[in-house]
Write an enzyme that holds these catalytic residues in place. Structure first.
Site, PDB file in Angstrom:
ATOM      1  N   GLU A  88      37.617  75.724  60.996  1.00  0.00           N
ATOM      2  CA  GLU A  88      36.266  75.368  61.522  1.00  0.00           C
ATOM      3  C   GLU A  88      35.136  74.690  60.764  1.00  0.00           C
ATOM      4  O   GLU A  88      34.723  73.308  60.903  1.00  0.00           O
ATOM      5  CB  GLU A  88      36.017  76.223  62.553  1.00  0.00           C
ATOM      6  CG  GLU A  88      36.315  76.091  63.847  1.00  0.00           C
ATOM      7  CD  GLU A  88      35.771  77.253  64.736  1.00  0.00           C
ATOM      8  OE1 GLU A  88      35.237  77.215  64.931  1.00  0.00           O
ATOM      9  OE2 GLU A  88      36.750  79.242  64.401  1.00  0.00           O
TER      10      GLU A  88
ATOM     11  N   LYS B 180      36.498  71.388  75.386  1.00  0.00           N
ATOM     12  CA  LYS B 180      35.465  72.299  76.875  1.00  0.00           C
ATOM     13  C   LYS B 180      35.449  71.181  77.512  1.00  0.00           C
ATOM     14  O   LYS B 180      35.504  71.753  79.174  1.00  0.00           O
ATOM     15  CB  LYS B 180      34.536  73.159  75.985  1.00  0.00           C
ATOM     16  CG  LYS B 180      35.028  74.360  74.788  1.00  0.00           C
ATOM     17  CD  LYS B 180      33.977  75.224  74.673  1.00  0.00           C
ATOM     18  CE  LYS B 180      34.485  75.880  73.749  1.00  0.00           C
ATOM     19  NZ  LYS B 180      33.920  77.259  73.353  1.00  0.00           N
TER      20      LYS B 180
ATOM     21  N   HIS C 163      59.826  89.950  57.100  1.00  0.00           N
ATOM     22  CA  HIS C 163      60.655  90.116  58.819  1.00  0.00           C
ATOM     23  C   HIS C 163      60.910  88.185  59.161  1.00  0.00           C
ATOM     24  O   HIS C 163      61.406  88.302  60.077  1.00  0.00           O
ATOM     25  CB  HIS C 163      60.538  91.342  59.516  1.00  0.00           C
ATOM     26  CG  HIS C 163      61.024  92.629  59.449  1.00  0.00           C
ATOM     27  ND1 HIS C 163      61.172  93.388  58.594  1.00  0.00           N
ATOM     28  CD2 HIS C 163      59.321  93.462  58.682  1.00  0.00           C
ATOM     29  CE1 HIS C 163      61.181  94.703  58.590  1.00  0.00           C
ATOM     30  NE2 HIS C 163      59.975  94.374  58.523  1.00  0.00           N
TER      31      HIS C 163
HETATM   32  O1  PA5 Z   1      33.381  78.935  66.040  1.00  0.00           O
HETATM   33  C1  PA5 Z   1      33.597  78.723  66.548  1.00  0.00           C
HETATM   34  O2  PA5 Z   1      32.442  77.300  67.530  1.00  0.00           O
HETATM   35  C2  PA5 Z   1      34.457  78.465  67.930  1.00  0.00           C
HETATM   36  O3  PA5 Z   1      35.422  79.673  67.740  1.00  0.00           O
HETATM   37  C3  PA5 Z   1      33.488  79.783  69.799  1.00  0.00           C
HETATM   38  O4  PA5 Z   1      33.168  80.710  69.045  1.00  0.00           O
HETATM   39  C4  PA5 Z   1      34.229  79.642  70.613  1.00  0.00           C
HETATM   40  O5  PA5 Z   1      34.729  77.963  70.980  1.00  0.00           O
HETATM   41  C5  PA5 Z   1      34.299  80.770  71.896  1.00  0.00           C
HETATM   42  O6  PA5 Z   1      33.029  80.049  71.741  1.00  0.00           O
HETATM   43  P1  PA5 Z   1      31.513  81.614  72.724  1.00  0.00           P
HETATM   44  O7  PA5 Z   1      32.033  82.394  70.854  1.00  0.00           O
HETATM   45  O8  PA5 Z   1      30.656  80.533  72.529  1.00  0.00           O
HETATM   46  O9  PA5 Z   1      32.437  82.122  73.540  1.00  0.00           O
END
Ligand code: PA5
Length: 334
Positions: free
Chosen positions: A220, A328, A236
């Site tokens: 990310e 999303k 394994h």
């Molecule tokens: O780090 C991020 O932006 C994502 O991994 C979010 O955590 C993920 O999409 C879930 O969203 P939220 O944390 O708002 O529930």
């Protein structure tokens, strides 16, 4: 501890602020009171950055908790989670559809979930007595120490364990950062070793969540491929693919622990030796003199900083998660 000086538009400021965020918020008093009830098990709901704290708690207490702690990163709630269970729904934005779906299913089964979020639909749907609000405007993944500060005491209360002093741990993290430069494991030095490689973070026992977190942060923040795996399971299956690692520039990074059992230690050393004989070098990361939770958080903080160094080298914006946001959006229109 104060978190007001953290710039919530800068991932670097947020990641550097990790230690001061540890213990900076608390669960609501009402939520803690409700958590003193007897329960058959704890089921934590959450996705991505909002799921990691649950995985940390599960890994930390799996051997000691008298009841199961299970983490759900999906739409559905397992059948065995009935009205005698406690559910904790975690979504930083409060709008993640998988979490909302499993939350709705919990309500249908007569469960009043605990909710941790900074707002969104989940906040609107939460029972005010079981709701703990997070400070807003952070990136969800950068809010991990804040989420943990609420979730860990909640889970500790639910499973009848003493509450951990998180403020002290936060201070230790800040102190340890200074040592990394001297011992050759500064985030910049590790990022340089990983340059041009695909990291494969390998964790065992309580460090499984840290290995998974590192993979996610590199994906990310730095926008490069990265993977994780778990020992002993990887011995394994994955071990047979090591001949392929060298040609694809995959670099194993073992997250080591002073708490690893002699068998796990032997296993890691033997695995590393086999990899080496196949022409694959590996990195071993360790944080000495630390409790299990301190180790988890030290690995996470250290590797979060590594992800920022790689992002810098890649010239990418660590904050932006355009594809996640796009997906999303598409799903919300469907
Ligand atoms: O780090 C991020 O932006 C994502 O991994 C979010 O955590 C993920 O999409 C879930 O969203 P939220 O944390 O708002 O529930």
């Amino acid at each position: 501890m104060a978190i007001d000086n953290i710039d919530r538009t800068s991932m670097s400021s947020m990641v550097n602020g990790f230690p001061q965020m540890v213990g900076a918020v608390n669960p609501s008093t009402d939520a803690i009171e409700s958590a003193k009830d007897t329960t058959k098990g704890v089921c934590v709901l959450g996705m991505g950055g909002s799921a990691i704290a649950g995985e940390i708690c599960k890994g930390l207490y799996s051997e000691r908790a008298p009841i199961p702690i299970t983490c759900v990163r999906d739409y559905a709630l397992p059948k065995y989670v009935d009205s005698d269970w406690s559910v904790i729904a975690v979504s930083y934005s409060g709008n993640t559809e998988e979490t909302l779906s499993a939350f709705a299913e919990a309500i249908k089964r007569g469960i009043i979930p605990f909710v941790i979020s900074s707002g969104g639909k989940l906040m609107d749907l939460a029972d005010p007595k079981r709701f703990s609000r997070l400070p807003d405007s952070f990136q969800p993944r950068a809010a991990l120490p804040l989420i943990l500060s609420v979730e860990l005491p909640l889970i500790e209360t639910l499973i009848g364990q003493n509450r951990t002093n998180l403020i002290q741990i936060g201070k230790k993290l800040a102190d340890r950062k200074k040592e990394w430069t001297d011992n050759g494991s500064s985030p910049n030095q590790i990022a340089r070793r990983l340059s041009g490689k695909i990291p494969l973070f390998i964790g065992s026992g309580h460090l499984q969540a840290a290995a998974y977190r590192a993979k996610c942060q590199i994906n990310e923040n730095a926008k490069i491929a990265s993977f994780h795996s778990i020992l002993p399971e990887a011995n394994h299956n994955e071990i047979e693919s090591v001949g392929w690692f060298a040609s694809k520039d995959i670099l194993p990074v073992f997250l080591r622990s002073e708490h690893e059992s002699p068998r796990i230690r032997k296993r890691i050393e033997a695995t590393s030796e086999i990899y080496f004989d196949e022409g694959v070098d590996s990195i071993h990361l360790n944080h000495a003199n630390a409790s299990k939770l301190e180790e988890i958080l030290l690995h996470i903080y250290h590797l979060d900083l590594v992800s920022m160094e790689i992002a810098l080298k890649q010239g990418v914006d660590a904050v932006a998660v355009e594809r996640i946001a796009r997906l999303k959006r598409i799903l919300s229109q469907a």
